[in-house]
Design a protein around this motif. Structure first.
Motif, PDB file in Angstrom:
ATOM      1  N   PRO A  13       0.465  -7.329   8.627  1.00 48.84           N
ATOM      2  CA  PRO A  13      -0.953  -7.218   8.263  1.00 48.84           C
ATOM      3  C   PRO A  13      -1.702  -8.513   8.541  1.00 48.84           C
ATOM      4  O   PRO A  13      -1.121  -9.598   8.495  1.00 48.84           O
ATOM      5  CB  PRO A  13      -0.902  -6.908   6.767  1.00 48.84           C
ATOM      6  CG  PRO A  13       0.399  -7.496   6.305  1.00 48.84           C
ATOM      7  CD  PRO A  13       1.356  -7.323   7.448  1.00 48.84           C
ATOM      8  N   ASN A  55      -6.659  -1.919   5.557  1.00 51.32           N
ATOM      9  CA  ASN A  55      -6.932  -3.134   4.791  1.00 51.32           C
ATOM     10  C   ASN A  55      -8.428  -3.419   4.717  1.00 51.32           C
ATOM     11  O   ASN A  55      -8.946  -3.831   3.670  1.00 51.32           O
ATOM     12  CB  ASN A  55      -6.212  -4.330   5.420  1.00 51.32           C
ATOM     13  CG  ASN A  55      -4.744  -4.381   5.054  1.00 51.32           C
ATOM     14  OD1 ASN A  55      -4.261  -3.533   4.309  1.00 51.32           O
ATOM     15  ND2 ASN A  55      -4.029  -5.352   5.574  1.00 51.32           N
ATOM     16  N   SER A  89      -6.016 -11.704   4.495  1.00 41.10           N
ATOM     17  CA  SER A  89      -7.290 -11.347   3.872  1.00 41.10           C
ATOM     18  C   SER A  89      -8.387 -12.359   4.174  1.00 41.10           C
ATOM     19  O   SER A  89      -9.559 -12.002   4.305  1.00 41.10           O
ATOM     20  CB  SER A  89      -7.108 -11.216   2.354  1.00 41.10           C
ATOM     21  OG  SER A  89      -6.236 -10.152   2.057  1.00 41.10           O
ATOM     22  N   GLU A 117     -12.002 -10.810   5.210  1.00 47.10           N
ATOM     23  CA  GLU A 117     -13.097 -10.744   4.230  1.00 47.10           C
ATOM     24  C   GLU A 117     -14.465 -11.091   4.808  1.00 47.10           C
ATOM     25  O   GLU A 117     -15.449 -10.406   4.500  1.00 47.10           O
ATOM     26  CB  GLU A 117     -12.787 -11.630   3.023  1.00 47.10           C
ATOM     27  CG  GLU A 117     -13.836 -11.500   1.942  1.00 47.10           C
ATOM     28  CD  GLU A 117     -13.419 -12.100   0.615  1.00 47.10           C
ATOM     29  OE1 GLU A 117     -14.319 -12.528  -0.128  1.00 47.10           O
ATOM     30  OE2 GLU A 117     -12.205 -12.143   0.323  1.00 47.10           O
ATOM     31  N   ASP A 150      -1.119   1.950   8.160  1.00 44.34           N
ATOM     32  CA  ASP A 150      -1.476   1.585   9.523  1.00 44.34           C
ATOM     33  C   ASP A 150      -0.275   1.770  10.446  1.00 44.34           C
ATOM     34  O   ASP A 150       0.869   1.478  10.074  1.00 44.34           O
ATOM     35  CB  ASP A 150      -1.930   0.125   9.576  1.00 44.34           C
ATOM     36  CG  ASP A 150      -3.354  -0.055   9.079  1.00 44.34           C
ATOM     37  OD1 ASP A 150      -3.980   0.940   8.684  1.00 44.34           O
ATOM     38  OD2 ASP A 150      -3.836  -1.205   9.075  1.00 44.34           O
ATOM     39  N   GLY A 209     -10.056  -0.730   2.399  1.00 41.90           N
ATOM     40  CA  GLY A 209      -9.783  -1.033   0.998  1.00 41.90           C
ATOM     41  C   GLY A 209     -10.579  -2.231   0.512  1.00 41.90           C
ATOM     42  O   GLY A 209     -11.076  -2.245  -0.619  1.00 41.90           O
ATOM     43  N   MET A 210     -10.718  -3.235   1.367  1.00 41.04           N
ATOM     44  CA  MET A 210     -11.483  -4.431   0.986  1.00 41.04           C
ATOM     45  C   MET A 210     -12.961  -4.092   0.793  1.00 41.04           C
ATOM     46  O   MET A 210     -13.624  -4.641  -0.102  1.00 41.04           O
ATOM     47  CB  MET A 210     -11.314  -5.511   2.047  1.00 41.04           C
ATOM     48  CG  MET A 210     -11.970  -6.829   1.689  1.00 41.04           C
ATOM     49  SD  MET A 210     -11.563  -8.110   2.901  1.00 41.04           S
ATOM     50  CE  MET A 210      -9.829  -8.395   2.506  1.00 41.04           C
TER      51      MET A 210
END
Length: 299
Positions: free
Chosen positions: A5, A57, A8, A12, A78, A60-61
């Motif tokens: 992954p 991801n 973040s 972001e 994924d 969800g973020m």
């Protein structure tokens, strides 16, 4: 191939910018007017067509940045293949947050899943050959990292990420430098010893020039299948061979059969159609029982 992954901290800023663009100066006027602040909801991300998932991801973020109370449960991660009608993930929490984040979450998820799906189709088309499918720098500005991630989710590989991680001498570089030799010599004198050098060639005589200079890779641009086969024979393992130009799932098998190492495709990131995914309202636990009880009382 395992799919790591993306961090973040990289994702972001992309998601935050997309949400700010959507929220504008006054927020979600429609949802805030219609939906009570304390109303809970459950929703499902559902595939409308067959494909490969990428971008959960980011989706969800998007929900969590709008409301940290929202929770996502992933059913198909994924890189997973999904069928039309299959639930990819469920999200539960405050209804306002779910509806406000919906479009941004789906924009990322549909776009990246479309790239993964298109990549998977070409990868499947060349199965049985050694050629790997790679993307290019023809990406949406600002989204390169996630679009290249989606290519990996579809089973493909990545070419260079930017101008700073490899030397790729193209036709305009050669024209301005006055030939392949001066271009390669200048590049070799300038970059560090860990940087690889690739040269784009359109003809077999150009390929001979590049091979004499000991380059690491050759980009065989818009060559016929006959030319590609001869190019692979000439290279004989001395450099990585990369074919590009007019590649589709239909033409890819023939190109792969010539023996090239890589097949690069720009449209995977700049023109792949989205994978249609919807966000459908689902019943919260106990909601069906409550509704059934209310119907019995009404009767």
């Amino acid at each position: 191939m395992s799919l790591s992954p993306l961090p973040s901290i990289l994702l972001e800023p992309l998601v935050r910018a997309a949400l700010l663009e959507d929220l504008g100066r006054a927020g979600d006027l429609t949802t805030d007017a219609i939906v009570p602040a304390n109303q809970p909801a459950a929703m499902a991300l559902v595939a409308r067509q067959n494909g490969v998932v990428a971008g959960l991801n980011l989706a969800g973020m998007a929900f969590r940045l709008i409301d940290p109370a929202i929770e996502m449960t992933i059913e198909r991660p994924d890189a997973a293949a999904v069928s039309a009608g299959e639930v990819i993930a469920t999200v539960t929490g405050p209804a306002r947050g779910l509806l406000t984040a919906e479009r941004v979450a789906l924009n990322f998820l549909c776009h990246l899943s479309g790239i993964a799906t298109a990549t998977s189709a070409v990868v499947e088309a060349v199965r049985g050959h050694k050629a790997r499918i790679v993307c290019t720098r023809k990406t949406t500005p600002g989204l390169r990292a996630v679009e290249k991630y989606a290519v990996r989710a579809g089973g493909g590989s990545n070419h260079r990420f930017g101008l700073d991680d490899a030397v790729l001498i193209k036709d305009n570089h050669v024209a301005i430098a006055g030939g392949i030799r001066p271009a390669v010599e200048r590049a070799r004198a300038s970059v560090g010893h860990l940087i690889k050098i690739e040269v784009e060639v359109d003809t077999l005589p150009q390929l001979e020039d590049a091979l004499r200079l000991g380059v690491d890779a050759v980009l065989l641009d818009n060559m016929t299948l006959e030319e590609l086969r001869e190019a692979v024979r000439m290279v004989a393992g001395r450099a990585v061979t990369e074919a590009s130009g007019r590649v589709t799932p239909v033409t890819a098998p023939g190109i792969a059969a010539t023996g090239v190492d890589l097949i690069s495709i720009g449209w995977l990131t700049h023109s792949a159609p989205i994978l249609d995914i919807g966000l459908d309202t689902a019943a919260l636990p106990g909601q069906c029982e409550r509704q059934a009880g209310q119907e019995q009382e009404t009767i």
